[in-house]
Write a protein that holds these residues in place. Structure first.
Motif, PDB file in Angstrom:
ATOM      1  N   SER A  91       5.729   2.559  -9.870  1.00 59.22           N
ATOM      2  CA  SER A  91       6.039   1.998  -8.549  1.00 59.22           C
ATOM      3  C   SER A  91       7.547   1.914  -8.311  1.00 59.22           C
ATOM      4  O   SER A  91       7.992   1.762  -7.174  1.00 59.22           O
ATOM      5  N   LYS A  92       8.328   2.010  -9.385  1.00 57.42           N
ATOM      6  CA  LYS A  92       9.793   1.967  -9.244  1.00 57.42           C
ATOM      7  C   LYS A  92      10.369   3.314  -8.819  1.00 57.42           C
ATOM      8  O   LYS A  92      11.565   3.437  -8.553  1.00 57.42           O
TER       9      LYS A  92
ATOM     10  N   ARG B  66       2.554   2.558  -1.970  1.00 58.72           N
ATOM     11  CA  ARG B  66       1.302   1.960  -2.444  1.00 58.72           C
ATOM     12  C   ARG B  66       0.208   3.009  -2.615  1.00 58.72           C
ATOM     13  O   ARG B  66      -0.531   2.982  -3.599  1.00 58.72           O
ATOM     14  N   VAL B  67       0.153   3.943  -1.698  1.00 57.44           N
ATOM     15  CA  VAL B  67      -0.921   4.942  -1.746  1.00 57.44           C
ATOM     16  C   VAL B  67      -0.833   5.781  -3.028  1.00 57.44           C
ATOM     17  O   VAL B  67      -1.812   5.928  -3.767  1.00 57.44           O
ATOM     18  N   THR B  68       0.376   6.306  -3.282  1.00 59.65           N
ATOM     19  CA  THR B  68       0.548   7.127  -4.483  1.00 59.65           C
ATOM     20  C   THR B  68       0.338   6.307  -5.746  1.00 59.65           C
ATOM     21  O   THR B  68      -0.293   6.777  -6.703  1.00 59.65           O
ATOM     22  N   ALA B  69       0.851   5.074  -5.736  1.00 60.72           N
ATOM     23  CA  ALA B  69       0.685   4.210  -6.906  1.00 60.72           C
ATOM     24  C   ALA B  69      -0.799   3.966  -7.190  1.00 60.72           C
ATOM     25  O   ALA B  69      -1.244   4.035  -8.349  1.00 60.72           O
TER      26      ALA B  69
END
Ligand code: TTP
Ligand code: MG
Length: 361
Positions: free
Chosen positions: A182-183, A189-192
């Motif tokens: 996430s960094k 959010r979607v990719t995470a």
């Protein structure tokens, strides 16, 4: 070496809010935000760290922010002021490198690989920049120091606010192992979520996925993920701006109201200008000399002249003295600020060839 660059990422702390607090110190320690009005469906541009404790953050509806923090003071934005401060940041940055890539008003990458300031230590340079911003501008910025842009940006966030963090080349491999995906800039959010469903939380996890699989799932971005998971980022710091001028200026603690003092002040500015111009003289040549005078009452005047064919050098002190002597009587008031500068023209590749020919001769 290609991969051993020294990059500093600078990001001001709660930028708009900090500038407002600097302008009105009575706000210090209170929860404040800059943004639109709650009764007009405004949103928060930014909140200071006191307000963030209540859950207030950028892009939140101002009405929601007020509900979370009833004592919150929401100030209307003053973009001209923030733009001016941003320019002052850059004036400081430019004393260390010309390779600056602004990302926004309060954020920039600096490539200091070629700098010999502070024994060439990027960490010392970043510390120095932070100190000067605090002392000269009354603001705090956080800094990240790393061998590339990706890691420098992660690092500037590491000890925010008012902090810095260095990732040395030898620490990269270990650092990325535990780094949450996430960094990664661009992983929202979607990719995470997508990555989490693939069992990936950290860059270490991400390293386990083969390139083909990442490209299959994420297209072109898959290749980028594959690289950054290993702490690799070859993007260069890109300066987009072609300079049109260079200048130094100083505001004096006590107004100047006599010619000898003015001349001495100009000489001091010229020394500084020489240092600054020296760093870009290989790419630009000066076409005009400029002086700027700001009087006690904040009115100002500038005067410029072409650098003549008579052969005197650009930093000819007598020419600059003549300019201020001519310009000062326009206001005939004590002077609070003086500036000296040059209008510039980029050297073409041909000029550069000429230059090296002359140098060899
Ligand atoms: P950021 O650097 O993202 O935020 P910040 O400087 O306020 O706080 P920090 O870096 O300490 O986390 O953005 C810089 C400025 O850009 C911010 O002060 C206000 C503006 N901004 C908006 O107007 N809207 C936004 O959604 C964001 C994120 C920033
Ligand atoms: Mg910021």
């Amino acid at each position: 070496m290609e991969d051993q660059r020294k990059i500093i990422h600078i990001d001001a702390d709660s930028f708009y809010a900090s500038v407002e607090t600097r302008e009105n110190p009575a706000l210090a320690g209170k929860p404040i935000a800059v943004g639109g009005r709650p009764d007009r469906r405004g949103v928060i541009a930014t909140a200071n760290y006191e307000a963030r404790k209540f859950g207030v953050h950028s892009a939140m509806a101002s009405s929601r922010a007020m509900a979370l923090c009833p004592t919150l003071l929401i100030l209307p934005p003053r973009f001209e002021l923030y733009r001016a401060v941003s320019g002052q940041f850059h004036d400081i940055f430019r004393e260390y490198t010309e390779l600056i890539e602004p990302l926004s008003l309060d954020e920039a990458y600096l490539d200091v690989s070629g700098s010999d300031c502070m024994q060439g230590s990027a960490t010392l340079i970043a510390g120095e920049i932070r100190r000067r911003v605090r002392e000269e501008l009354g603001l705090t910025v956080s800094a990240g120091i790393a061998p590339n842009k990706f890691l420098a940006k992660v690092a500037s966030d590491w000890n925010k606010p008012d902090g810095m963090f260095t990732i040395a080349p030898g620490q990269v491999a270990e650092f990325v192992l535990e780094l949450p995906v996430s960094k990664i800039n661009g992983v929202g959010r979607v990719t995470a979520d997508k990555l989490r469903r693939m069992g990936v939380e950290t860059c270490g996890d991400l390293q386990q996925l083969p390139l083909e699989k990442l490209v299959e799932r994420f297209g072109k971005y898959g290749r980028r993920l594959h690289d950054v998971a290993r702490g690799v980022d070859k993007r260069r710091v890109q300066t987009s701006r072609v300079r049109k001028s260079i200048s130094v200026e100083r505001t004096y603690a006590r107004d100047i109201d006599a010619m000898p003092a003015m001349v001495a002040a100009v000489d001091e500015l010229l020394l500084e200008l020489a240092g600054r111009f020296g760093r870009i003289a290989d790419r630009y040549f000066p076409t005009k000399r400029v002086v700027k005078i700001k009087y006690q009452d904040f009115t100002q005047t500038t005067l410029e002249e072409a650098i003549g064919a008579s052969g005197e050098p650009w930093n000819d002190a007598a020419s600059f003295h003549r300019l201020v002597t001519t310009a000062w009587p326009r206001g005939a008031k004590p002077v609070r600020l003086l500036g000296a500068g040059l209008r510039l023209q980029p050297r073409s590749a041909e000029d550069l060839d000429q230059l090296s020919l002359f140098e060899q001769a």
